[in-house]
Design a protein around this motif. Structure first.
Motif, PDB file in Angstrom:
ATOM      1  N   GLU A  84      10.014  18.327  -2.002  1.00  0.00           N
ATOM      2  CA  GLU A  84       8.802  17.530  -2.228  1.00  0.00           C
ATOM      3  C   GLU A  84       9.157  16.150  -2.799  1.00  0.00           C
ATOM      4  O   GLU A  84       8.612  15.121  -2.376  1.00  0.00           O
ATOM      5  N   ILE A  85      10.119  16.143  -3.728  1.00  0.00           N
ATOM      6  CA  ILE A  85      10.579  14.882  -4.307  1.00  0.00           C
ATOM      7  C   ILE A  85      11.229  13.997  -3.240  1.00  0.00           C
ATOM      8  O   ILE A  85      11.053  12.771  -3.229  1.00  0.00           O
ATOM      9  N   LEU A  86      11.983  14.621  -2.336  1.00  0.00           N
ATOM     10  CA  LEU A  86      12.624  13.868  -1.265  1.00  0.00           C
ATOM     11  C   LEU A  86      11.584  13.189  -0.376  1.00  0.00           C
ATOM     12  O   LEU A  86      11.740  12.014  -0.005  1.00  0.00           O
ATOM     13  N   LEU A  87      10.521  13.888  -0.044  1.00  0.00           N
ATOM     14  CA  LEU A  87       9.466  13.303   0.777  1.00  0.00           C
ATOM     15  C   LEU A  87       8.787  12.137   0.054  1.00  0.00           C
ATOM     16  O   LEU A  87       8.427  11.134   0.680  1.00  0.00           O
ATOM     17  N   VAL A  88       8.641  12.277  -1.260  1.00  0.00           N
ATOM     18  CA  VAL A  88       8.078  11.164  -2.050  1.00  0.00           C
ATOM     19  C   VAL A  88       9.005   9.954  -1.970  1.00  0.00           C
ATOM     20  O   VAL A  88       8.560   8.818  -1.765  1.00  0.00           O
ATOM     21  N   GLU A  89      10.298  10.197  -2.133  1.00  0.00           N
ATOM     22  CA  GLU A  89      11.286   9.107  -2.050  1.00  0.00           C
ATOM     23  C   GLU A  89      11.227   8.412  -0.697  1.00  0.00           C
ATOM     24  O   GLU A  89      11.322   7.189  -0.605  1.00  0.00           O
ATOM     25  N   PHE A  90      11.088   9.185   0.372  1.00  0.00           N
ATOM     26  CA  PHE A  90      10.999   8.617   1.718  1.00  0.00           C
ATOM     27  C   PHE A  90       9.752   7.743   1.881  1.00  0.00           C
ATOM     28  O   PHE A  90       9.744   6.810   2.680  1.00  0.00           O
ATOM     29  N   SER A  91       8.701   8.064   1.135  1.00  0.00           N
ATOM     30  CA  SER A  91       7.433   7.346   1.318  1.00  0.00           C
ATOM     31  C   SER A  91       7.443   5.944   0.697  1.00  0.00           C
ATOM     32  O   SER A  91       6.601   5.110   1.020  1.00  0.00           O
ATOM     33  N   LEU A  92       8.411   5.701  -0.183  1.00  0.00           N
ATOM     34  CA  LEU A  92       8.548   4.364  -0.762  1.00  0.00           C
ATOM     35  C   LEU A  92       9.118   3.421   0.310  1.00  0.00           C
ATOM     36  O   LEU A  92       9.990   3.824   1.073  1.00  0.00           O
ATOM     37  N   PRO A  93       8.660   2.164   0.378  1.00  0.00           N
ATOM     38  CA  PRO A  93       9.172   1.234   1.407  1.00  0.00           C
ATOM     39  C   PRO A  93      10.564   0.710   1.060  1.00  0.00           C
ATOM     40  O   PRO A  93      10.770  -0.491   0.834  1.00  0.00           O
ATOM     41  N   ASN A  94      11.532   1.618   1.033  1.00  0.00           N
ATOM     42  CA  ASN A  94      12.878   1.284   0.569  1.00  0.00           C
ATOM     43  C   ASN A  94      13.572   0.244   1.449  1.00  0.00           C
ATOM     44  O   ASN A  94      14.221  -0.672   0.941  1.00  0.00           O
ATOM     45  N   LEU A  95      13.447   0.402   2.759  1.00  0.00           N
ATOM     46  CA  LEU A  95      14.155  -0.490   3.683  1.00  0.00           C
ATOM     47  C   LEU A  95      13.609  -1.914   3.590  1.00  0.00           C
ATOM     48  O   LEU A  95      14.380  -2.883   3.573  1.00  0.00           O
ATOM     49  N   PHE A  96      12.307  -2.044   3.528  1.00  0.00           N
ATOM     50  CA  PHE A  96      11.687  -3.366   3.396  1.00  0.00           C
ATOM     51  C   PHE A  96      12.110  -4.019   2.082  1.00  0.00           C
ATOM     52  O   PHE A  96      12.543  -5.174   2.050  1.00  0.00           O
ATOM     53  N   GLN A 153       7.150   2.498  11.806  1.00  0.00           N
ATOM     54  CA  GLN A 153       6.122   3.167  12.608  1.00  0.00           C
ATOM     55  C   GLN A 153       6.588   4.526  13.106  1.00  0.00           C
ATOM     56  O   GLN A 153       5.778   5.417  13.357  1.00  0.00           O
ATOM     57  N   THR A 154       7.909   4.702  13.219  1.00  0.00           N
ATOM     58  CA  THR A 154       8.438   6.002  13.651  1.00  0.00           C
ATOM     59  C   THR A 154       8.634   6.958  12.481  1.00  0.00           C
ATOM     60  O   THR A 154       8.851   8.156  12.690  1.00  0.00           O
ATOM     61  N   LYS A 155       8.572   6.423  11.247  1.00  0.00           N
ATOM     62  CA  LYS A 155       8.865   7.242  10.069  1.00  0.00           C
ATOM     63  C   LYS A 155       7.771   8.247   9.753  1.00  0.00           C
ATOM     64  O   LYS A 155       8.052   9.424   9.490  1.00  0.00           O
ATOM     65  N   TRP A 156       6.533   7.814   9.789  1.00  0.00           N
ATOM     66  CA  TRP A 156       5.441   8.644   9.269  1.00  0.00           C
ATOM     67  C   TRP A 156       5.181   9.902  10.076  1.00  0.00           C
ATOM     68  O   TRP A 156       4.983  10.980   9.495  1.00  0.00           O
ATOM     69  N   PRO A 157       5.219   9.862  11.422  1.00  0.00           N
ATOM     70  CA  PRO A 157       5.088  11.127  12.172  1.00  0.00           C
ATOM     71  C   PRO A 157       6.226  12.105  11.867  1.00  0.00           C
ATOM     72  O   PRO A 157       5.998  13.320  11.803  1.00  0.00           O
ATOM     73  N   VAL A 158       7.438  11.571  11.663  1.00  0.00           N
ATOM     74  CA  VAL A 158       8.579  12.434  11.345  1.00  0.00           C
ATOM     75  C   VAL A 158       8.408  13.077   9.971  1.00  0.00           C
ATOM     76  O   VAL A 158       8.698  14.261   9.786  1.00  0.00           O
ATOM     77  N   LEU A 159       7.915  12.307   8.996  1.00  0.00           N
ATOM     78  CA  LEU A 159       7.696  12.865   7.656  1.00  0.00           C
ATOM     79  C   LEU A 159       6.649  13.972   7.694  1.00  0.00           C
ATOM     80  O   LEU A 159       6.787  14.997   7.006  1.00  0.00           O
ATOM     81  N   GLU A 160       5.620  13.777   8.494  1.00  0.00           N
ATOM     82  CA  GLU A 160       4.597  14.822   8.636  1.00  0.00           C
ATOM     83  C   GLU A 160       5.202  16.084   9.256  1.00  0.00           C
ATOM     84  O   GLU A 160       4.929  17.207   8.820  1.00  0.00           O
ATOM     85  N   GLU A 163       0.831  -1.202   0.000  1.00  0.00           N
ATOM     86  CA  GLU A 163       0.000   0.000   0.000  1.00  0.00           C
ATOM     87  C   GLU A 163       0.871   1.259   0.000  1.00  0.00           C
ATOM     88  O   GLU A 163       0.563   2.250  -0.675  1.00  0.00           O
ATOM     89  N   GLN A 164       1.972   1.214   0.749  1.00  0.00           N
ATOM     90  CA  GLN A 164       2.904   2.338   0.751  1.00  0.00           C
ATOM     91  C   GLN A 164       3.487   2.572  -0.645  1.00  0.00           C
ATOM     92  O   GLN A 164       3.609   3.712  -1.100  1.00  0.00           O
ATOM     93  N   ALA A 165       3.864   1.484  -1.321  1.00  0.00           N
ATOM     94  CA  ALA A 165       4.414   1.604  -2.674  1.00  0.00           C
ATOM     95  C   ALA A 165       3.376   2.191  -3.629  1.00  0.00           C
ATOM     96  O   ALA A 165       3.697   3.050  -4.471  1.00  0.00           O
ATOM     97  N   LYS A 166       2.150   1.744  -3.493  1.00  0.00           N
ATOM     98  CA  LYS A 166       1.058   2.252  -4.336  1.00  0.00           C
ATOM     99  C   LYS A 166       0.858   3.747  -4.116  1.00  0.00           C
ATOM    100  O   LYS A 166       0.725   4.524  -5.076  1.00  0.00           O
ATOM    101  N   ASN A 167       0.860   4.163  -2.860  1.00  0.00           N
ATOM    102  CA  ASN A 167       0.692   5.581  -2.547  1.00  0.00           C
ATOM    103  C   ASN A 167       1.876   6.411  -3.045  1.00  0.00           C
ATOM    104  O   ASN A 167       1.702   7.550  -3.490  1.00  0.00           O
ATOM    105  N   ALA A 168       3.084   5.826  -2.974  1.00  0.00           N
ATOM    106  CA  ALA A 168       4.275   6.540  -3.447  1.00  0.00           C
ATOM    107  C   ALA A 168       4.201   6.787  -4.948  1.00  0.00           C
ATOM    108  O   ALA A 168       4.623   7.844  -5.436  1.00  0.00           O
ATOM    109  N   ILE A 169       3.670   5.822  -5.695  1.00  0.00           N
ATOM    110  CA  ILE A 169       3.510   5.981  -7.145  1.00  0.00           C
ATOM    111  C   ILE A 169       2.571   7.152  -7.436  1.00  0.00           C
ATOM    112  O   ILE A 169       2.852   7.997  -8.301  1.00  0.00           O
ATOM    113  N   THR A 170       1.478   7.222  -6.694  1.00  0.00           N
ATOM    114  CA  THR A 170       0.526   8.326  -6.864  1.00  0.00           C
ATOM    115  C   THR A 170       1.180   9.663  -6.535  1.00  0.00           C
ATOM    116  O   THR A 170       1.023  10.653  -7.267  1.00  0.00           O
TER     117      THR A 170
END
Length: 361
Positions: free
Chosen positions: A299-311, A342-349, A200-207
């Motif tokens: 903005e592009i950096l935040l998009v990159e962070f939203s991809l599940p890169n570590l997984f 779980q710690t990533k998303w509050p930090v990105l916001e 779902e994270q990957a799907k949202n990152a594509i959008t």
């Protein structure tokens, strides 16, 4: 190609005699004499190698590049451009007697560069992270305008972002299928319990990528953006004479440079075991001093962070050797990744709300 007679039992620094003989021949192309040659690292599975050689003109590195020769010419040209045109702190390439940057032997590119010493890794703390971030920002700034030499293939990832994002999305289905097929393996259950979330994270990152300024930024072209290192981190950025040096440029390619910073920050958060707003802001500020981060790049950096890169990075090996990769070790790794995520998303916001234009609001 890999060593023809590679044998893991011989150790990681084993070099086949025929490669050593080639090295002797290559050295004859240079105007120095060698008193010793020590293997620093090998990529036996790919056919790459680095020696440190002691010469009558000081220490040098002798390298075999494992990539296609035309691809290697791109990175060699970049290294020369950065030293000669931009006075960058990257190792200078030593010319052969015939004034060439390289020697071609055994279907590979060989070259010699200055051995920079002393080099010292930066401290594994926030201050070290700032030094690394600033150095790669300077590298990105200096690499703008690079034009590869004649005969080199153009290595560019600038236009491939959508395909890369789609690949990550597609592999999630493969991960699920492999985990089901090998359901008895230690890591399979954990992957099956988490892959939906990361898909779902990957799907949202594509959008997000489609809605971002990516297309406009990519349209500016290769030379406008310059080069990314692609393998930058705590080992390839080190403190040396005059400041921070960047080494091992073999994989450089054209791209939007913020991707190097994403990898550096993501890797640092992995090492920390959590996402830390203060670390990230310090790294962003340090990078921005050397290479300003526009709102579009941020903005592009935040998009990159939203991809599940570590997984993706840690699970992808199950596609090649599932019976080995789906181990209890991977099970522990995936559980740790979920905790970090779980710690990533509050930090990105928080980042989105607070950091703009080189400073925290």
């Amino acid at each position: 190609m890999p060593w023809d007679d590679a044998d893991e039992t011989l150790g990681e620094f084993y070099v086949p005699p025929y490669i050593e003989e080639m090295a002797d021949e290559v050295i004859k192309h240079y105007d120095f004499t060698v008193s010793s040659r020590v293997v620093i690292t090998t990529k036996a599975d790919k056919g790459g190698l680095i020696w440190k050689i002691e010469t009558n003109k000081g220490p040098k590195s002798l390298k075999i590049l494992h990539r296609r020769p035309t691809r290697s010419l791109f990175s060699i040209g970049a290294q020369e451009y950065l030293v000669n045109e931009k006075n960058a702190r990257v190792p200078a390439i030593i010319k052969t007697k015939s004034d060439s940057n390289v020697v071609v032997m055994g279907g590979k590119i060989w070259f010699v560069a200055e051995w920079i010493e002393p080099l010292q890794p930066v401290s594994a703390d926030i201050e070290g992270a700032k030094l690394l971030s600033n150095a790669i920002g300077e590298f990105h700034q200096l690499s703008k305008g690079y034009v590869p030499p004649k005969g080199a293939e153009v290595a560019s990832r600038l236009y491939r972002w959508p395909k890369t994002y789609q690949k990550v999305m597609k592999k999630m289905t493969w991960f699920r299928d492999i985990a089901k097929l090998y359901s008895e393996m230690p890591a399979s259950k954990t992957i099956l319990n988490t892959v939906d979330m990361f898909e779902e994270q990957a799907k949202n990152a594509i959008t997000k990528l489609e809605e971002s300024p990516y297309k406009q930024l990519a349209a500016l072209g290769n030379e406008e953006w310059g080069l990314v290192h692609q393998d930058y981190g705590w080992s390839n950025g080190q403190m040396g004479p005059g400041g921070m040096w960047i080494i091992d440029l073999d994989g450089v390619a054209y791209d939007i440079p913020i991707r190097d910073l994403r990898k550096l920050i993501g890797g640092s958060m992995d090492d920390l075991g959590k996402w830390d707003i203060n670390w990230i802001v310090a790294m962003l500020d340090a990078y921005d001093e050397a290479n300003p981060i526009t709102d579009e790049l941020f903005e592009i950096l935040l998009v990159e962070f939203s991809l599940p890169n570590l997984f993706y990075k840690n699970v992808k090996d199950i596609l090649f050797e599932p019976t080995i990769a789906l181990s209890s070790e991977l099970d522990a790794v995936v559980n740790r990744i979920v905790e970090i995520d779980q710690t990533k998303w509050p930090v990105l916001e928080q980042l989105h709300a607070e950091w703009r234009g080189g400073k925290r609001k």
